[in-house]
Design an enzyme around this catalytic site. Structure first.
Site, PDB file in Angstrom:
ATOM      1  N   TYR A   1      37.300  43.814  49.579  1.00 32.46           N
ATOM      2  CA  TYR A   1      38.745  43.797  49.830  1.00 32.46           C
ATOM      3  C   TYR A   1      39.087  44.319  51.219  1.00 32.46           C
ATOM      4  CZ  TYR A   1      40.705  42.668  45.201  1.00 32.46           C
ATOM      5  OH  TYR A   1      41.106  42.048  44.054  1.00 32.46           O
TER       6      TYR A   1
ATOM      7  N   LYS B   1      25.620  43.628  41.116  1.00 30.15           N
ATOM      8  CA  LYS B   1      24.901  42.358  41.226  1.00 30.15           C
ATOM      9  C   LYS B   1      23.689  42.660  42.111  1.00 30.15           C
ATOM     10  CE  LYS B   1      24.570  37.909  40.363  1.00 30.15           C
ATOM     11  NZ  LYS B   1      24.407  37.325  39.018  1.00 30.15           N
TER      12      LYS B   1
ATOM     13  N   ASP C   1      27.785  39.385  35.794  1.00 25.73           N
ATOM     14  CA  ASP C   1      27.952  38.188  34.950  1.00 25.73           C
ATOM     15  C   ASP C   1      27.693  38.529  33.488  1.00 25.73           C
ATOM     16  OD1 ASP C   1      25.291  38.620  35.685  1.00 25.73           O
ATOM     17  OD2 ASP C   1      24.792  36.505  35.913  1.00 25.73           O
TER      18      ASP C   1
ATOM     19  N   ASP D   1      38.353  44.297  39.588  1.00 24.10           N
ATOM     20  CA  ASP D   1      39.568  43.480  39.491  1.00 24.10           C
ATOM     21  C   ASP D   1      39.402  42.451  38.377  1.00 24.10           C
ATOM     22  OD1 ASP D   1      42.074  42.311  40.261  1.00 24.10           O
ATOM     23  OD2 ASP D   1      40.943  40.744  41.302  1.00 24.10           O
TER      24      ASP D   1
ATOM     25  N   ASP E   1      40.915  42.559  34.095  1.00 26.49           N
ATOM     26  CA  ASP E   1      41.780  41.541  33.469  1.00 26.49           C
ATOM     27  C   ASP E   1      41.160  41.070  32.162  1.00 26.49           C
ATOM     28  OD1 ASP E   1      43.636  41.559  35.552  1.00 26.49           O
ATOM     29  OD2 ASP E   1      43.746  39.367  35.653  1.00 26.49           O
TER      30      ASP E   1
HETATM   31  C1  IPM Z   1      45.213  44.207  40.694  1.00 23.21           C
HETATM   32  C2  IPM Z   1      45.793  43.020  41.392  1.00 23.21           C
HETATM   33  C3  IPM Z   1      45.677  43.252  42.890  1.00 23.21           C
HETATM   34  C4  IPM Z   1      44.205  43.378  43.228  1.00 23.21           C
HETATM   35  C5  IPM Z   1      46.342  42.181  43.776  1.00 23.21           C
HETATM   36  C6  IPM Z   1      47.807  42.008  43.423  1.00 23.21           C
HETATM   37  C7  IPM Z   1      46.193  42.495  45.235  1.00 23.21           C
HETATM   38  O1  IPM Z   1      45.158  41.863  40.971  1.00 23.21           O
HETATM   39  O2  IPM Z   1      45.694  45.337  40.936  1.00 23.21           O
HETATM   40  O3  IPM Z   1      44.304  44.033  39.889  1.00 23.21           O
HETATM   41  O4  IPM Z   1      43.506  42.361  43.391  1.00 23.21           O
HETATM   42  O5  IPM Z   1      43.723  44.500  43.337  1.00 23.21           O
HETATM   43 MG    MG Z   2      43.827  42.134  39.328  1.00 23.85          MG
END
Ligand code: IPM
Ligand code: MG
Length: 361
Positions: free
Chosen positions: A141, A192, A224, A248, A252
């Site tokens: 990032y 990884k 993975d 990240d 999710d």
């Molecule tokens: C998160 C989001 C952010 C990230 C984006 C909005 C920049 O997806 O906080 O998980 O990728 O860190």
């Molecule tokens: Mg995110």
């Protein structure tokens, strides 16, 4: 002495869900003696529209001076055509970098009341309680060089750099082991290492840090496989620690195990315990302005703030119990609706949490 919370509603559903969290903070202050003051500032697309920058200097300075920051969400289709350097997401990344918020705590907890809302079988997710520790100020990032260049041939080439120093890996691993000591004493480090040198180093440092925590069992998993294991048998995990980008993605995935990403709070902490708290779901432009978004992830982020930055763990517990009691009453926002429950809008959900808080006093 009273503590300062900087409120950053941001874009999309941000202002709607933050309004409910603000009601909760006001209730804790007025009815339960929480000594806090709040200020508000702009970040993200709305800040760009007002000032030309997604992170105005004033906002960053106020954030640095605050004890904690509560953020709604940033971004939306309106700002997608902008250059990356001024996109709303840069506001968020600038806050993370500017405050040194290297440790991102993303719990995934399945409320028993919501077992039916998960897309996974109830027996796979019942009792799920895991914590993803995501490195937040390094890795791909932020790595340099980055960009898009035009080659002599005229073809364009995009590039980013995955880079981690030993000290960056060490400090995030320490956070993970410390948290594991308060939980079930298991850390799974996700990398990884079979392909990427930077994460081979990650694994080496994780092992070294682990030697200081003999009570914690450390395992390693390629990312993975970790993604697969999260949907196959998520209860095998206690604490997972990983890089910025892997975290990240995996967070999710873990969020969805719990029924809705609309339930999950997060904390981003720096070395001095200052923190930024936000729901992990983002700005959801498709439902913005309709009053249907789930405010519970934001409200639960306030609970994390009480615990990690405001030194008020008993208030955190009180708030988490209020959320549970609202779920017990069968109230659900649209993302969690299932037969036999009552669907309510954003404000009604916030009001119900406040009512439950008051009833607990
Ligand atoms: C998160 C989001 C952010 C990230 C984006 C909005 C920049 O997806 O906080 O998980 O990728 O860190
Ligand atoms: Mg995110």
């Amino acid at each position: 002495m009273s503590k300062t919370i900087l409120i950053l509603p941001g874009d999309g559903i941000g202002p709607e869900i933050i309004a409910e969290a603000v009601k909760v903070i006001a209730c804790l202050r007025d009815d339960f003696g929480l000594a806090v003051e709040t200020q508000e500032a702009l970040v993200g697309g709305c800040a760009y529209d007002a000032t030309g920058s997604p992170l105005p200097e004033d906002t960053l300075n106020q954030a640095k001076a605050a004890d904690a920051v509560l953020l709604g969400a940033v971004g939306g289709p309106k700002w997608e055509p902008l250059p990356i350097a001024v996109r709303p997401e840069k506001g968020l990344l600038g806050l993370r970098a500017g405050l040194g918020l290297f440790a991102n705590l993303r719990p995934a907890l399945l409320y028993p009341q919501l077992a039916a809302a998960s897309t996974l079988k109830p027996e796979v997710v019942a009792g799920l309680d895991l914590m993803i520790i995501r490195e937040l100020t390094g890795g791909i990032y932020f790595g340099q060089p980055r960009g898009v260049e035009t080659l002599d041939s005229g073809e364009r080439r995009g590039f980013n750099t995955l880079v981690y120093s030993e000290s960056e890996i060490e400090r995030i691993c320490r956070v993970a082991f410390d948290i594991a000591m308060q939980r079930n004493k298991r850390v799974c480090s996700v990398d990884k290492a079979n392909v990427l040198e930077a994460t081979e180093l990650w694994r080496e440092v994780a092992i070294k840090v682990g030697q200081d925590y003999p009570e914690v069992s450390l395992s390693h998993m390629y990312v993975d496989n970790a993604a697969m294991q999260l949907v196959r048998a998520p209860k095998q995990f206690d604490v997972m620690v990983t890089t910025n980008m892997f975290g990240d993605i995996l967070s999710d995935c873990a969020a969805m195990l719990t029924g809705s990403i609309g339930m999950l709070p997060s904390a981003a902490l720096n070395a001095s315990g200052q923190g930024m708290y936000e729901p992990i779901h983002g700005s959801a432009p498709d439902i913005a302005g309709q009053g249907v978004a789930n405010p519970l992830a934001t409200i639960l982020s306030v609970a994390m703030m009480l615990r990690y930055s405001l030194g008020a763990p008993e208030q955190a517990e009180r708030l988490e119990q209020a959320v549970e009691s609202v779920l017990d009453q069968g109230l659900r926002s649209a993302d969690l609706a299932s037969p036999g429950t009552k669907t309510v809008g954003t404000a009604a959900m916030g009001d119900a949490v406040v009512a439950a808080l008051r009833a607990s006093g």
